[in-house]
Design a protein around this motif. Sequence first.
Motif, short mmCIF file in Angstrom:
data_model
loop_
_atom_site.label_atom_id
_atom_site.label_comp_id
_atom_site.label_asym_id
_atom_site.label_seq_id
_atom_site.Cartn_x
_atom_site.Cartn_y
_atom_site.Cartn_z
N ALA A 134 0.83 -1.20 0.00
CA ALA A 134 0.00 0.00 0.00
C ALA A 134 0.87 1.26 0.00
O ALA A 134 0.58 2.24 -0.71
CB ALA A 134 -0.93 -0.01 1.21
N ALA A 135 1.96 1.22 0.79
CA ALA A 135 2.86 2.38 0.82
C ALA A 135 3.53 2.59 -0.53
O ALA A 135 3.69 3.73 -1.00
CB ALA A 135 3.91 2.18 1.92
N GLN A 136 3.92 1.50 -1.18
CA GLN A 136 4.54 1.62 -2.50
C GLN A 136 3.56 2.17 -3.53
O GLN A 136 3.92 3.00 -4.38
CB GLN A 136 5.07 0.26 -2.95
CG GLN A 136 6.27 -0.21 -2.14
CD GLN A 136 6.73 -1.60 -2.56
OE1 GLN A 136 6.12 -2.24 -3.41
NE2 GLN A 136 7.81 -2.07 -1.94
N LEU A 137 2.31 1.70 -3.47
CA LEU A 137 1.30 2.21 -4.41
C LEU A 137 1.04 3.69 -4.18
O LEU A 137 0.89 4.47 -5.14
CB LEU A 137 0.00 1.41 -4.25
CG LEU A 137 0.03 -0.03 -4.75
CD1 LEU A 137 -1.27 -0.76 -4.41
CD2 LEU A 137 0.26 -0.07 -6.27
N ALA A 138 1.00 4.10 -2.90
CA ALA A 138 0.80 5.52 -2.61
C ALA A 138 1.97 6.35 -3.13
O ALA A 138 1.78 7.44 -3.70
CB ALA A 138 0.62 5.71 -1.10
N GLN A 139 3.20 5.83 -2.95
CA GLN A 139 4.36 6.56 -3.45
C GLN A 139 4.36 6.63 -4.97
O GLN A 139 4.70 7.66 -5.57
CB GLN A 139 5.63 5.87 -2.96
CG GLN A 139 6.93 6.59 -3.32
CD GLN A 139 7.02 7.97 -2.70
OE1 GLN A 139 6.66 8.16 -1.55
NE2 GLN A 139 7.46 8.95 -3.48
N MET A 140 3.94 5.54 -5.62
CA MET A 140 3.85 5.54 -7.09
C MET A 140 2.83 6.56 -7.58
O MET A 140 3.05 7.25 -8.59
CB MET A 140 3.49 4.14 -7.59
CG MET A 140 4.61 3.12 -7.42
SD MET A 140 4.09 1.44 -7.85
CE MET A 140 3.72 1.65 -9.59
N ALA A 141 1.70 6.67 -6.87
CA ALA A 141 0.69 7.65 -7.26
C ALA A 141 1.23 9.07 -7.11
O ALA A 141 1.01 9.94 -7.97
CB ALA A 141 -0.57 7.46 -6.40
N THR A 142 1.98 9.31 -6.00
CA THR A 142 2.58 10.64 -5.80
C THR A 142 3.61 10.94 -6.88
O THR A 142 3.64 12.05 -7.45
CB THR A 142 3.24 10.70 -4.41
OG1 THR A 142 2.26 10.42 -3.41
CG2 THR A 142 3.84 12.07 -4.17
#
Length: 452
Positions: free
Chosen positions: A276-284
Amino acid sequence: MNSKFLKLSALALGLIVSSETFAQETTVSPVAVPPVFSPSSSFSTWSFGINAGVLAPTVLAGKNDFTSWKADLGYGAYIKKQIWPAVGIQASFLGGKLKADNSRLLGNGTALKSPYTSYETLVKYSGSLNAYWSLANIYWMNRINVIQPYLTAGYGLMGYDVDVTSATATTRFNPETVYESFIPVGAGLKFGISNNLMLDLGYQMNFVDGDNLDGYHSGPQTDKFSYSHIGLEFLLGGKSKPALSRYNPVAALEADYIARNAALQAELAAERGRNAAQLAQMATDWARFKMDSDGDGVSDYFDKCPNTPTGTQVDGAGCPIQVTNTTVNPVRVIVTEEDRRVVAEAIKNLEFDFGKATIRPSSFPSLNRVADLLKSKDFSLKLAGHTDNVGSDAANLKLSKDRAESVKSYLVSQGANPSRIEATGYGESQPISTNNTASGRQNNRRVEFTLY
């Protein structure tokens, strides 16, 4: 009769109090339970016990030679080796007294027709080897059982003396000690008091192979006696190891499965959190990649110089380009005839030890002049080593390279710039004379200097 029971009660009370005192003085901290499929060395497998209790004659499916039994004191000890969690082998000792008389009438109001009024048997010793079966290790309960029901059965030998009393006198049944075999069968409960101490409550029925225990033959029957006891069992092998007899492998397997499942669930939850943290960072990062806040043509994701003024020319990193108009006039290098003469003299005077890359001292003066030339005019120099065809190609190539490098090292030691000197070896591949004569081979053994 009452005094006997008072003594037995006091003995039992003393054992209980002593066990509680021992438990208070013994470490009762939780013992680390070994994992599933651990070897027996991870457990305490040896123990010994002491006990005391009531020893009494008993009738089971047979006739009785005396009508009134007298309970008396018995005492015992054992040493046990636990083989598996539920099975062990126990060597036991038992001693004490057995008494009975004919003071009680039968149910029809008559007395037994016996020539004796009473008897007293001193069980000097009885030793037996028993199988021990713990029932607490076969159900789904705790990994370490506090309450342990058990069964025992075995075979042994006993020795005893019998005194029989008639209306006139007391006599010895047999002048010598009587030896007979017997079969002990028992059941009981053990309670864990501490890591290495258990309270033992048990009952044992002993089947004697004969009719001599009461000193009177009255027909085809065998004597029997019981032993109700309370005692203590001490585990050997250290306080840090749990008793194998209290270990429940089925419950341990279940606990291991639950622990592994919990660990796997925790690992999966942590992995979901990381994803989830990686997906959030990818979205940012994607949002930054699509945006160009200062309009310089470089996205915010790659822009190392944000907020560049509008119209500023930038490079690929989004930073302003620094333009300089400095013109560098190239320096023209001119090699004079005098320069060539200095180099030619150095080539002519260059000598090495035979078959080696060591420069002879006679060559140093002319090489020094070449070094001065390189320093004063900042020339570049190419050194090319060559050999004749005597020897293998690989050896000649190495020797030519080593000699060129040796000349370079000497010039550098005299102050020449090493970055402006190139040393190369060509071996025997570029002869300038025939290798069929001594003079031709001498010409081919050379180091060429090219000044530029």
